[in-house]
Structures are given as structure tokens and as C-alpha cells.
Design a protein around this motif. Structure first.
Motif, PDB file in Angstrom:
ATOM      1  N   ILE A 180       0.834  -1.206   0.000  1.00  0.00           N
ATOM      2  CA  ILE A 180       0.000   0.000   0.000  1.00  0.00           C
ATOM      3  C   ILE A 180       0.865   1.250   0.000  1.00  0.00           C
ATOM      4  CG2 ILE A 180      -1.723  -1.273   1.348  1.00  0.00           C
ATOM      5  CD1 ILE A 180      -1.073   0.759   3.653  1.00  0.00           C
ATOM      6  N   THR A 181       0.282   2.330  -0.469  1.00  0.00           N
ATOM      7  CA  THR A 181       0.916   3.645  -0.407  1.00  0.00           C
ATOM      8  C   THR A 181      -0.087   4.625   0.176  1.00  0.00           C
ATOM      9  OG1 THR A 181       2.313   3.212  -2.336  1.00  0.00           O
ATOM     10  CG2 THR A 181       1.983   5.505  -1.713  1.00  0.00           C
ATOM     11  N   LEU A 182       0.292   5.244   1.288  1.00  0.00           N
ATOM     12  CA  LEU A 182      -0.514   6.282   1.933  1.00  0.00           C
ATOM     13  C   LEU A 182       0.117   7.626   1.618  1.00  0.00           C
ATOM     14  CD1 LEU A 182      -0.945   4.524   5.389  1.00  0.00           C
ATOM     15  CD2 LEU A 182      -2.827   5.082   3.848  1.00  0.00           C
ATOM     16  N   THR A 183      -0.664   8.525   1.047  1.00  0.00           N
ATOM     17  CA  THR A 183      -0.128   9.809   0.601  1.00  0.00           C
ATOM     18  C   THR A 183      -0.582  10.939   1.519  1.00  0.00           C
ATOM     19  OG1 THR A 183      -2.017  10.198  -0.853  1.00  0.00           O
ATOM     20  CG2 THR A 183      -0.119   9.020  -1.784  1.00  0.00           C
ATOM     21  N   ALA A 184      -0.011  12.111   1.299  1.00  0.00           N
ATOM     22  CA  ALA A 184      -0.382  13.312   2.043  1.00  0.00           C
ATOM     23  C   ALA A 184      -1.419  14.097   1.254  1.00  0.00           C
ATOM     24  CB  ALA A 184       0.852  14.174   2.289  1.00  0.00           C
ATOM     25  N   PRO A 185      -2.202  14.922   1.939  1.00  0.00           N
ATOM     26  CA  PRO A 185      -3.167  15.767   1.216  1.00  0.00           C
ATOM     27  C   PRO A 185      -2.449  16.892   0.477  1.00  0.00           C
ATOM     28  CG  PRO A 185      -3.167  16.319   3.546  1.00  0.00           C
ATOM     29  CD  PRO A 185      -2.269  15.118   3.397  1.00  0.00           C
ATOM     30  N   VAL A 191       6.896  16.723   1.390  1.00  0.00           N
ATOM     31  CA  VAL A 191       5.996  16.059   2.334  1.00  0.00           C
ATOM     32  C   VAL A 191       6.209  14.549   2.227  1.00  0.00           C
ATOM     33  CG1 VAL A 191       4.057  15.887   0.735  1.00  0.00           C
ATOM     34  CG2 VAL A 191       3.617  16.038   3.188  1.00  0.00           C
ATOM     35  N   VAL A 192       6.061  13.851   3.356  1.00  0.00           N
ATOM     36  CA  VAL A 192       6.315  12.406   3.349  1.00  0.00           C
ATOM     37  C   VAL A 192       5.051  11.634   3.011  1.00  0.00           C
ATOM     38  CG1 VAL A 192       8.201  12.505   5.027  1.00  0.00           C
ATOM     39  CG2 VAL A 192       5.851  12.192   5.827  1.00  0.00           C
ATOM     40  N   HIS A 193       5.246  10.464   2.413  1.00  0.00           N
ATOM     41  CA  HIS A 193       4.185   9.472   2.354  1.00  0.00           C
ATOM     42  C   HIS A 193       4.802   8.109   2.654  1.00  0.00           C
ATOM     43  CE1 HIS A 193       4.891   9.445  -2.270  1.00  0.00           C
ATOM     44  NE2 HIS A 193       5.577   8.459  -1.751  1.00  0.00           N
ATOM     45  N   PHE A 194       3.978   7.134   2.925  1.00  0.00           N
ATOM     46  CA  PHE A 194       4.460   5.834   3.380  1.00  0.00           C
ATOM     47  C   PHE A 194       4.134   4.739   2.372  1.00  0.00           C
ATOM     48  CE2 PHE A 194       3.845   7.377   7.984  1.00  0.00           C
ATOM     49  CZ  PHE A 194       5.164   7.802   8.049  1.00  0.00           C
ATOM     50  N   HIS A 195       5.121   3.869   2.138  1.00  0.00           N
ATOM     51  CA  HIS A 195       4.910   2.622   1.421  1.00  0.00           C
ATOM     52  C   HIS A 195       4.997   1.503   2.455  1.00  0.00           C
ATOM     53  CE1 HIS A 195       5.504   4.792  -2.317  1.00  0.00           C
ATOM     54  NE2 HIS A 195       6.666   5.230  -1.870  1.00  0.00           N
ATOM     55  N   ALA A 196       4.096   0.541   2.379  1.00  0.00           N
ATOM     56  CA  ALA A 196       4.094  -0.515   3.391  1.00  0.00           C
ATOM     57  C   ALA A 196       3.665  -1.853   2.810  1.00  0.00           C
ATOM     58  CB  ALA A 196       3.163  -0.135   4.544  1.00  0.00           C
ATOM     59  N   VAL A 197       4.264  -2.906   3.346  1.00  0.00           N
ATOM     60  CA  VAL A 197       3.801  -4.276   3.124  1.00  0.00           C
ATOM     61  C   VAL A 197       2.992  -4.654   4.361  1.00  0.00           C
ATOM     62  CG1 VAL A 197       4.477  -6.688   2.875  1.00  0.00           C
ATOM     63  CG2 VAL A 197       5.784  -4.896   1.713  1.00  0.00           C
ATOM     64  N   ALA A 221      -7.776   4.518   6.185  1.00  0.00           N
ATOM     65  CA  ALA A 221      -7.167   5.654   5.504  1.00  0.00           C
ATOM     66  C   ALA A 221      -8.110   6.850   5.466  1.00  0.00           C
ATOM     67  CB  ALA A 221      -6.756   5.255   4.090  1.00  0.00           C
ATOM     68  N   ARG A 222      -9.408   6.597   5.387  1.00  0.00           N
ATOM     69  CA  ARG A 222     -10.389   7.695   5.375  1.00  0.00           C
ATOM     70  C   ARG A 222     -10.709   8.206   6.774  1.00  0.00           C
ATOM     71  NH1 ARG A 222     -13.068   4.025   1.855  1.00  0.00           N
ATOM     72  NH2 ARG A 222     -14.465   3.501   3.597  1.00  0.00           N
ATOM     73  N   ASP A 244      -3.146   3.734  -2.723  1.00  0.00           N
ATOM     74  CA  ASP A 244      -2.831   2.641  -3.645  1.00  0.00           C
ATOM     75  C   ASP A 244      -2.744   1.351  -2.845  1.00  0.00           C
ATOM     76  OD1 ASP A 244      -2.153   1.252  -5.912  1.00  0.00           O
ATOM     77  OD2 ASP A 244      -0.023   1.760  -5.808  1.00  0.00           O
ATOM     78  N   THR A 245      -3.557   0.368  -3.191  1.00  0.00           N
ATOM     79  CA  THR A 245      -3.576  -0.927  -2.509  1.00  0.00           C
ATOM     80  C   THR A 245      -3.499  -2.018  -3.560  1.00  0.00           C
ATOM     81  OG1 THR A 245      -4.980   0.003  -0.775  1.00  0.00           O
ATOM     82  CG2 THR A 245      -4.824  -2.381  -0.879  1.00  0.00           C
ATOM     83  N   ARG A 246      -2.406  -2.788  -3.545  1.00  0.00           N
ATOM     84  CA  ARG A 246      -2.224  -3.824  -4.567  1.00  0.00           C
ATOM     85  C   ARG A 246      -1.724  -5.120  -3.944  1.00  0.00           C
ATOM     86  NH1 ARG A 246       1.603  -1.512  -9.075  1.00  0.00           N
ATOM     87  NH2 ARG A 246       2.541  -0.356  -7.344  1.00  0.00           N
TER      88      ARG A 246
END
Length: 463
Positions: free
Chosen positions: A119-124, A236-242, A272-273, A297-299
Motif C-alpha cells: 500500500i501507499t498512503l499519501t499526504a493531502p 511532504v512524506v508518504h508511506f509505502h508498506a507491506v 485511511a479515510r 494505492d492498494t495492490r
């Protein structure tokens, strides 16, 4: 450009080192550090005693080493400081991440059957910035707008440039005066809290789907993850995670049948919401509510296809060695008394740093330590983290490497062979500096066949 005096000084130091009787041992130390750009200098000794008799079996001391110190790798993760040590960190992270996907390093191969997502969590958005995006392989205009509005500062909020990937304007606001620098800095500072609340929310939603009380969740299911932070060019940071679902004991046990990839996807989308973090009111600014951006992004990760275990592990490992260099900031802490104009900073990065330093003076924001982390644009979390059950640890990987190196030293006669259970090892070490003098830097580069590193004068290094 180095001055004539500096060059002459470096050459004199290089000649002195070459002609010194202990040059061969110094060169051996340099090779042993693996081309570390800023080796740590240690002064001390290691004694091996027989536990039964108290007899001293072997002693190593740095008194007989060049300059009286032992040089060891700095082991930094930052590629901007030491590419060699960062490459070791990257490789270790790669194996850690991949072991959690396909097994190995103490993780059973059956883990491949567990539901796992990338997944990828982004910033606004904090304001329009110059960007580069493609469609059907063709670079598109940045922000093309017909009848584009003019902002309060007199700038037209449009850009029809097709930016190249090296364009220095990427990430820069279309209007710096409209851009929300305070929001960017506060989001970076609160991103670790947002992640924690996100993970907690995923667990709560999964428990609800399984008809479980939250307190009983850990007895049925384990949420395992490994994540890395990445800076976008806008700062700005965002996170990628397994994220993986395991049984209650971790990867050794499968999750319950209802804990599927679809269930995990729903829990991630909900979390996330839903999660938010509050930035305290300060000065004349009201309290702010920060949340993740709309892009999520969720894959699924597959053993073959576009998103393989190797691709994911490589992607996360790559960003584990980076920081905020792409934004144009520094990789070291900034003294609030420093003149930022003296640094070669992008205007956007300088304004972000200035915002951190100014907000750091606000008593209501003291807990965020923004001034201390101004070089990271407010982000003070760990770049690469993992949950306890995800896979092995970096410490275990390093211990395996050290054990292999020790076994090699024993085989080649550099260390005596002892019964470890019958020997008491006592070590005494003191930090004695780091880096290379100007002359040593030139020689080190010649020995390792790499570009000459920037010399760092410190205790324990001679000119």
C-alpha cells in the motif's frame, strides 16, 4: 574548488602516510571498512580470559594500530553521507522485507499463502505545485487550465510546461505565497502518529469483520507490516508498506479463513479515510485536523507479474537509504542560529526549514520538536520500521555477518580459536573521532578506486 594551500597540505599528508612504517596496516584498515566515507575511530582493547583459571588468553589493543585507533565502518543508512555503508543497509533491508514475503531468515515459506498487500498512503494537497505526469508514455503539461484564475498575489495558477524529470521546478509551488507551508510541516511532524492510528484502525475494522472484541483480536489474528517513508519533491512524506495477515503466533500460523485479502483491503480503505491527528492551536492559528490524502494505492503482491516480491523488497529498500535530499534540504541538523542563506538550498526547501524553525519557538508545539528536525522538514519518525512478527531483524542479519567475519578471521589465523562457553570476553572502547584527513582521503580513494571523499578532520586522524 580547493585552494592551492589546501591541495599542498593534502599532498604533504598523503606523502607522510605513504612513507610511514605502518602504512600497510593503515591500508588494511581502509580496505576492511569497505570504502566507508566517514569511518569511526575507536580506541581501546579486547581481552579474552579463561573462565576457569582467569588466565589471559589473548589481547587485542589499538595501541599498536596506525594513529593508535581502529577504523570501523560508520554504518549509516544515508546514501548522501556514505554510499558504501548505505548500500549495506539497503541490502540488509531488502533481505528483511523479502523474507517476510517468501520466507527465509527464520520465516517459514508457508507465509506466501498469507494475504499480503503493498500500500501507499499519501499526504493531502497543501497547494498546487509543478509536477510531471505521463499519459500513454507521453509527458503531459504540468497544470494546463483555460481561463486560469489569478491568485491573491497576482500569479496565474497555470503551467503548460512539459517538465523533464530533472527540472528543478518540480515540487515548487505555483505560488509560494499561497502554499500552506505550516500545514506541510505539521503533517510531516504528525505522520508517525497518523500511521499508528491507521494501524490501530485496521485492527479494529478487521476485528469487527470477524465478529471479535478488540481485546480478543490478538488471540485470532496478527497484523504484520514493514514500512518506509518517502519524501515527495514538494517536501511532504508518504508511506509505502507491506501489510500481511498472520495467525495469532505470527507467520508460523495461517490467519483464520475470514481474514482474506479483500477483508484487509476494506479495513485499509476504511482506516485511511477515518483516522485523523490534531495539531494544537498556536499563536493566532486555530487547531488543525490532519489526515491522509485522497490517493490510496492498494495492490496484492504476487510471485510473478508486475508487483513481485523482489520488486517490492527492492522498492522499499531503496527508499530506506534516502531522506529529504530530493527536496533540496540538508542531511544534518541545522543550528537555529545558522544563516540559511549560506547554504545552497532551494527556495522551497528554505521556506519549509524556516517554517520549522519559527514554529519550533511556539510553546504549544514544543512536543513536536520542529526546530530539532528542521532539516527533515518536521518529520522525526523512523524511515524504515517493521512490526515484531513481520520477519527477522536488521540486528540478526548484522550478527550473522559478524559471525561469518569472525569465523573467517579464525580460519585465516587472525583470531585464535576459543571455546566461547569457556572464555570471558571483556571489551573497553572509546570514541576517538571519525572521517579522513585531507591526505588520507586521497589515499583512501586510490586504494578503493572511488572518487575522493570530502575529508573530515577529527580526533584520531592526522593531516
Amino acid at each position: 574548488m580547493p585552494t592551492t594551500h589546501t591541495t599542498a597540505h593534502a599532498k604533504a599528508g598523503m606523502i607522510a602516510r605513504l612513507n610511514h612504517p605502518d602504512y600497510d596496516r593503515w591500508a588494511t584498515q581502509i580496505r576492511a571498512t569497505g570504502d566507508c566515507r566517514q569511518p569511526i575511530h575507536l580506541r581501546g582493547k579486547i581481552d579474552h580470559y579463561d573462565k576457569a583459571t582467569g588466565q589471559l588468553l589473548h589481547r587485542y589493543t589499538t595501541k599498536h594500530e596506525p594513529d593508535g585507533v581502529l577504523r570501523v565502518p560508520c554504518k549509516t543508512r544515508r546514501a548522501s553521507r556514505c554510499p558504501t555503508c548505505a548500500e549495506t543497509y539497503r541490502a540488509d533491508t531488502y533481505h528483511l522485507i523479502r523474507a517476510g514475503l517468501v520466507g527465509g531468515k527464520g520465516v517459514p515459506e508457508t507465509v506466501t499463502s498469507h494475504p499480503t498487500l503493498f500500500i501507499t498512503l499519501t499526504a493531502p494537497s497543501f497547494g498546487a505545485v509543478h509536477t510531471r505526469h505521463k499519459k500513454n508514455g507521453k509527458t503531459q503539461p504540468c497544470h494546463p487550465r483555460r481561463n486560469a484564475p489569478t491568485c491573491p498575489h497576482g500569479r496565474t495558477m497555470s503551467c503548460t510546461t512539459r517538465h523533464s524529470k530533472d527540472d528543478p521546478r518540480l515540487g515548487e509551488p505555483l505560488c509560494p505565497d499561497c502554499y500552506d507551508y505550516t500545514g506541510t510541516v505539521l503533517f510531516n511532524a504528525l505522520a508517525p502518529l497518523l500511521w499508528k492510528r491507521f494501524a490501530d484502525s485496521v485492527r479494529r475494522h478487521l476485528a469487527k469483520q470477524g465478529g471479535l472484541l478488540l481485546k480478543d483480536f490478538r488471540h485470532h489474528l496478527t497484523l504484520s507490516f514493514a514500512k518506509v517513508a518517502e519524501y515527495q519533491r514538494r517536501g511532504v512524506v508518504h508511506f509505502h508498506a507491506v501489510i500481511r495477515l498472520d495467525g495469532p503466533s505470527g507467520p508460523e500460523a495461517p490467519p483464520p479463513p475470514w481474514a482474506t485479502a479483500d477483508a484487509l483491503t476494506q479495513a485499509i480503505q476504511h482506516a485511511a479515510r477515518a483516522v485523523t491527528a490534531k495539531a494544537p492551536a498556536h499563536a493566532d492559528q486555530p487547531e488543525r485536523i490532519l489526515r491522509w490524502g485522497d490517493q490510496l494505492d492498494t495492490r496484492p503482491i504476487t510471485m510473478n507479474g508486475d508487483l513481485t516480491d523482489q520488486a517490492v523488497a527492492g522498492y522499499i529498500a531503496k527508499y530506506a537509504t534516502k531522506a529529504a535530499e530530493c527536496v533540496g534540504t540538508l542531511d544534518r541538523r541545522i543550528n537555529p542560529l545558522d544563516n540559511l542563506e549560506a547554504y545552497n538550498l532551494r527556495t522551497h526547501a528554505r521556506r519549509l526549514i524556516t517554517t520549522c524553525l519559527n514554529l519550533g519557538k511556539e510553546p504549544d508545539l514544543a512536543d513536536l520538536r520542529l526546530a530539532d528536525w528542521a532539516h527533515m522538514l518536521g518529520f522525526r519518525g523512523h524511515f524504515s520500521t517493521r512490526s515484531r512478527h513481520y520477519s527477522t531483524t536488521l540486528g540478526d542479519i548484522r550478527a550473522d555477518r559478524e559471525h561469518h567475519a569472525r569465523a573467517e578471521d579464525i580460519t585465516t589465523g587472525r583470531l585464535p580459536l576459543f571455546d566461547e562457553d569457556a572464555v570471558l570476553v571483556i571489551s573497553e572502547w572509546q570514541y576517538a573521532g571519525k572521517g579522513h584527513s585531507a591526505g588520507d582521503a586521497l589515499l583512501a580513494a586510490a586504494i578503493t578506486g572511488t572518487p575522493s571523499p570530502t575529508p573530515q578532520h577529527s580526533a584520531g586522524s592526522r593531516p
